[in-house]
Design a protein around this motif. Structure first.
Motif, PDB file in Angstrom:
ATOM      1  N   ASN A 169       0.821  -1.210   0.000  1.00  0.00           N
ATOM      2  CA  ASN A 169       0.000   0.000   0.000  1.00  0.00           C
ATOM      3  C   ASN A 169       0.851   1.253   0.000  1.00  0.00           C
ATOM      4  OD1 ASN A 169      -2.656  -0.837  -0.175  1.00  0.00           O
ATOM      5  ND2 ASN A 169      -2.939  -1.024   2.012  1.00  0.00           N
ATOM      6  N   HIS A 170       1.857   1.261   0.868  1.00  0.00           N
ATOM      7  CA  HIS A 170       2.741   2.426   0.937  1.00  0.00           C
ATOM      8  C   HIS A 170       3.812   2.378  -0.148  1.00  0.00           C
ATOM      9  CE1 HIS A 170       5.031   5.745   2.632  1.00  0.00           C
ATOM     10  NE2 HIS A 170       6.108   5.006   2.468  1.00  0.00           N
ATOM     11  N   GLY A 171       4.382   1.201  -0.362  1.00  0.00           N
ATOM     12  CA  GLY A 171       5.507   1.080  -1.280  1.00  0.00           C
ATOM     13  C   GLY A 171       5.175   1.440  -2.715  1.00  0.00           C
ATOM     14  N   PHE A 172       3.956   1.117  -3.158  1.00  0.00           N
ATOM     15  CA  PHE A 172       3.582   1.348  -4.565  1.00  0.00           C
ATOM     16  C   PHE A 172       3.604   2.833  -4.903  1.00  0.00           C
ATOM     17  CE2 PHE A 172       0.623   2.029  -8.047  1.00  0.00           C
ATOM     18  CZ  PHE A 172       0.996   1.047  -8.950  1.00  0.00           C
ATOM     19  N   TRP A 173       2.802   3.639  -4.161  1.00  0.00           N
ATOM     20  CA  TRP A 173       2.751   5.059  -4.504  1.00  0.00           C
ATOM     21  C   TRP A 173       4.051   5.761  -4.151  1.00  0.00           C
ATOM     22  CZ3 TRP A 173       3.671   8.611  -0.784  1.00  0.00           C
ATOM     23  CH2 TRP A 173       3.371   8.304   0.546  1.00  0.00           C
ATOM     24  N   SER A 174       4.745   5.271  -3.116  1.00  0.00           N
ATOM     25  CA  SER A 174       6.011   5.878  -2.722  1.00  0.00           C
ATOM     26  C   SER A 174       7.051   5.724  -3.823  1.00  0.00           C
ATOM     27  CB  SER A 174       6.510   5.233  -1.427  1.00  0.00           C
ATOM     28  OG  SER A 174       7.740   5.807  -1.026  1.00  0.00           O
ATOM     29  N   ALA A 175       7.004   4.571  -4.530  1.00  0.00           N
ATOM     30  CA  ALA A 175       7.953   4.331  -5.614  1.00  0.00           C
ATOM     31  C   ALA A 175       7.756   5.343  -6.741  1.00  0.00           C
ATOM     32  CB  ALA A 175       7.795   2.913  -6.150  1.00  0.00           C
ATOM     33  N   PHE A 176       6.500   5.597  -7.103  1.00  0.00           N
ATOM     34  CA  PHE A 176       6.229   6.563  -8.178  1.00  0.00           C
ATOM     35  C   PHE A 176       6.559   7.985  -7.748  1.00  0.00           C
ATOM     36  CE2 PHE A 176       3.689   3.009  -9.720  1.00  0.00           C
ATOM     37  CZ  PHE A 176       4.028   3.022 -11.068  1.00  0.00           C
ATOM     38  N   GLN A 177       6.380   8.270  -6.467  1.00  0.00           N
ATOM     39  CA  GLN A 177       6.750   9.598  -5.970  1.00  0.00           C
ATOM     40  C   GLN A 177       8.256   9.791  -6.068  1.00  0.00           C
ATOM     41  OE1 GLN A 177       5.391  10.622  -2.070  1.00  0.00           O
ATOM     42  NE2 GLN A 177       6.724  12.404  -1.944  1.00  0.00           N
ATOM     43  N   THR A 178       9.018   8.759  -5.675  1.00  0.00           N
ATOM     44  CA  THR A 178      10.476   8.837  -5.739  1.00  0.00           C
ATOM     45  C   THR A 178      10.951   9.017  -7.179  1.00  0.00           C
ATOM     46  OG1 THR A 178      10.711   7.448  -3.765  1.00  0.00           O
ATOM     47  CG2 THR A 178      12.620   7.615  -5.226  1.00  0.00           C
ATOM     48  N   LEU A 179      10.268   8.352  -8.118  1.00  0.00           N
ATOM     49  CA  LEU A 179      10.640   8.451  -9.527  1.00  0.00           C
ATOM     50  C   LEU A 179      10.201   9.775 -10.137  1.00  0.00           C
ATOM     51  CD1 LEU A 179       9.746   4.815 -10.676  1.00  0.00           C
ATOM     52  CD2 LEU A 179      12.031   5.762 -10.343  1.00  0.00           C
ATOM     53  N   GLY A 180       9.458  10.577  -9.367  1.00  0.00           N
ATOM     54  CA  GLY A 180       9.042  11.886  -9.845  1.00  0.00           C
ATOM     55  C   GLY A 180       7.812  11.868 -10.721  1.00  0.00           C
ATOM     56  N   ILE A 181       7.115  10.714 -10.786  1.00  0.00           N
ATOM     57  CA  ILE A 181       5.932  10.599 -11.644  1.00  0.00           C
ATOM     58  C   ILE A 181       4.695  10.938 -10.808  1.00  0.00           C
ATOM     59  CG2 ILE A 181       4.736   9.131 -13.331  1.00  0.00           C
ATOM     60  CD1 ILE A 181       7.174   7.337 -13.338  1.00  0.00           C
ATOM     61  N   ASN A 182       4.635  12.144 -10.335  1.00  0.00           N
ATOM     62  CA  ASN A 182       3.495  12.568  -9.519  1.00  0.00           C
ATOM     63  C   ASN A 182       3.458  14.086  -9.417  1.00  0.00           C
ATOM     64  OD1 ASN A 182       5.737  12.910  -7.689  1.00  0.00           O
ATOM     65  ND2 ASN A 182       4.238  13.014  -6.038  1.00  0.00           N
ATOM     66  N   ASN A 183       2.315  14.579  -9.000  1.00  0.00           N
ATOM     67  CA  ASN A 183       2.129  15.982  -8.658  1.00  0.00           C
ATOM     68  C   ASN A 183       1.025  16.031  -7.610  1.00  0.00           C
ATOM     69  OD1 ASN A 183      -0.317  15.683 -10.115  1.00  0.00           O
ATOM     70  ND2 ASN A 183       0.759  16.221 -12.026  1.00  0.00           N
ATOM     71  N   ASN A 184       0.481  17.206  -7.345  1.00  0.00           N
ATOM     72  CA  ASN A 184      -0.541  17.308  -6.306  1.00  0.00           C
ATOM     73  C   ASN A 184      -1.777  16.465  -6.611  1.00  0.00           C
ATOM     74  OD1 ASN A 184       0.991  19.049  -4.762  1.00  0.00           O
ATOM     75  ND2 ASN A 184       0.180  20.888  -5.762  1.00  0.00           N
ATOM     76  N   VAL A 185      -2.101  16.307  -7.901  1.00  0.00           N
ATOM     77  CA  VAL A 185      -3.258  15.496  -8.297  1.00  0.00           C
ATOM     78  C   VAL A 185      -2.911  14.021  -8.270  1.00  0.00           C
ATOM     79  CG1 VAL A 185      -4.872  14.957 -10.161  1.00  0.00           C
ATOM     80  CG2 VAL A 185      -4.249  17.342  -9.698  1.00  0.00           C
ATOM     81  N   TRP A 186      -1.782  13.667  -8.867  1.00  0.00           N
ATOM     82  CA  TRP A 186      -1.417  12.255  -8.995  1.00  0.00           C
ATOM     83  C   TRP A 186      -0.953  11.630  -7.684  1.00  0.00           C
ATOM     84  CZ3 TRP A 186      -2.292   8.487 -12.309  1.00  0.00           C
ATOM     85  CH2 TRP A 186      -2.787   8.838 -13.560  1.00  0.00           C
ATOM     86  N   PHE A 187      -0.602  12.455  -6.711  1.00  0.00           N
ATOM     87  CA  PHE A 187      -0.239  11.895  -5.409  1.00  0.00           C
ATOM     88  C   PHE A 187      -1.376  11.046  -4.866  1.00  0.00           C
ATOM     89  CE2 PHE A 187       0.064  11.839  -0.819  1.00  0.00           C
ATOM     90  CZ  PHE A 187       1.414  11.660  -0.582  1.00  0.00           C
ATOM     91  N   ASN A 188      -2.576  11.609  -4.865  1.00  0.00           N
ATOM     92  CA  ASN A 188      -3.741  10.875  -4.364  1.00  0.00           C
ATOM     93  C   ASN A 188      -4.128   9.735  -5.291  1.00  0.00           C
ATOM     94  OD1 ASN A 188      -4.177  12.395  -2.000  1.00  0.00           O
ATOM     95  ND2 ASN A 188      -5.167  14.021  -3.175  1.00  0.00           N
ATOM     96  N   ARG A 189      -3.963   9.944  -6.588  1.00  0.00           N
ATOM     97  CA  ARG A 189      -4.313   8.883  -7.545  1.00  0.00           C
ATOM     98  C   ARG A 189      -3.413   7.660  -7.381  1.00  0.00           C
ATOM     99  NH1 ARG A 189      -5.309  12.482 -13.073  1.00  0.00           N
ATOM    100  NH2 ARG A 189      -7.268  13.471 -12.361  1.00  0.00           N
TER     101      ARG A 189
END
Length: 224
Positions: A169-189
């Motif tokens: 649950n944590h590792g999945f979105w955290s990985a994309f955040q680390t890779l920079g594939i996120n913003n304020n909208v995609w963080f929640n997505r």
């Protein structure tokens, strides 16, 4: 280039990439295991496919991915504790990430790793390892039913699956955040997608284990 991977950012990148690689493997593993929900024949066909040489050569790569992920998890955990004390994981949106799983990823990882070793003694040691040594692997369906015929084994596996669910649950979105594939909208997505991905994987694994327990303890007895 080498200095990049020695930096904190580089280490997190390695953690993220290896983590996503392991999630991909879990999907393949869940698909093969899920065939047992259809029939024993379908599951055995999946086991036969996993024993093909082209799949077997992936085992060392998978093992390397696990080892690298674990080593860097340990390194980052020690560095984070030294730098921030009890604040284990710092992310851009602290209010949204401040949950139990995000604070205890290393503990969850240790539980997942420990029970993974337990799992390997039940299946890998009796299927892939004998074939690697030139022997004969046990039949997948029979081994599945035999393993989960014990209620305590079933409970231990379910605990493992829950720990895996929390870790993913944590590792999945955290990985994309680390890779920079996120913003304020995609963080929640990414958080929502992570919940969906981890839930699908774990529900398949639990369904397979529970069905195997039922078949071993009730269907077999009814047939007799």
């Amino acid at each position: 280039m080498a200095n990049i991977f020695k930096s904190s950012i580089g280490k997190k990148l390695i953690m993220s990439i290896t983590g996503l690689f392991l999630i991909l493997f879990l999907f393949i593993h869940a698909f093969v295991n899920g065939l047992s929900l259809i029939s024993d024949e379908a599951f055995q066909a999946g086991c036969d496919f996993m024993s093909l040489p082209i799949i077997t050569v992936m085992v060392p790569i998978l093992a390397a991915g696990f080892i690298i992920h674990i080593i860097y998890a340990l390194i980052l955990t020690l560095q984070n504790r030294k730098a921030r004390g009890v604040e284990r994981y710092a992310v851009s949106n602290k209010a949204q990430a401040d949950d139990w799983a995000s604070k205890n990823m290393f503990v969850l990882g240790v539980v997942v790793l420990g029970l993974l070793a337990f799992h390997l003694t039940h299946f890998w040691a009796k299927m892939q390892l004998p074939e690697f040594m030139g022997g004969h692997a046990e039949e997948g369906p029979a081994l599945l039913h035999q393993t989960f015929s014990n209620i305590w084994i079933l409970i231990i596996y379910i605990v493992w699956f829950i720990a895996l669910w929390l870790h993913l649950n944590h590792g999945f979105w955290s990985a994309f955040q680390t890779l920079g594939i996120n913003n304020n909208v995609w963080f929640n997505r990414w958080r929502v997608i992570g919940h969906i991905v981890s839930s699908i994987l774990v529900l398949i694994f639990i369904a397979v284990a529970v069905k195997a327990y039922i078949v071993a303890n009730f269907c077999t007895a009814a047939a007799m």
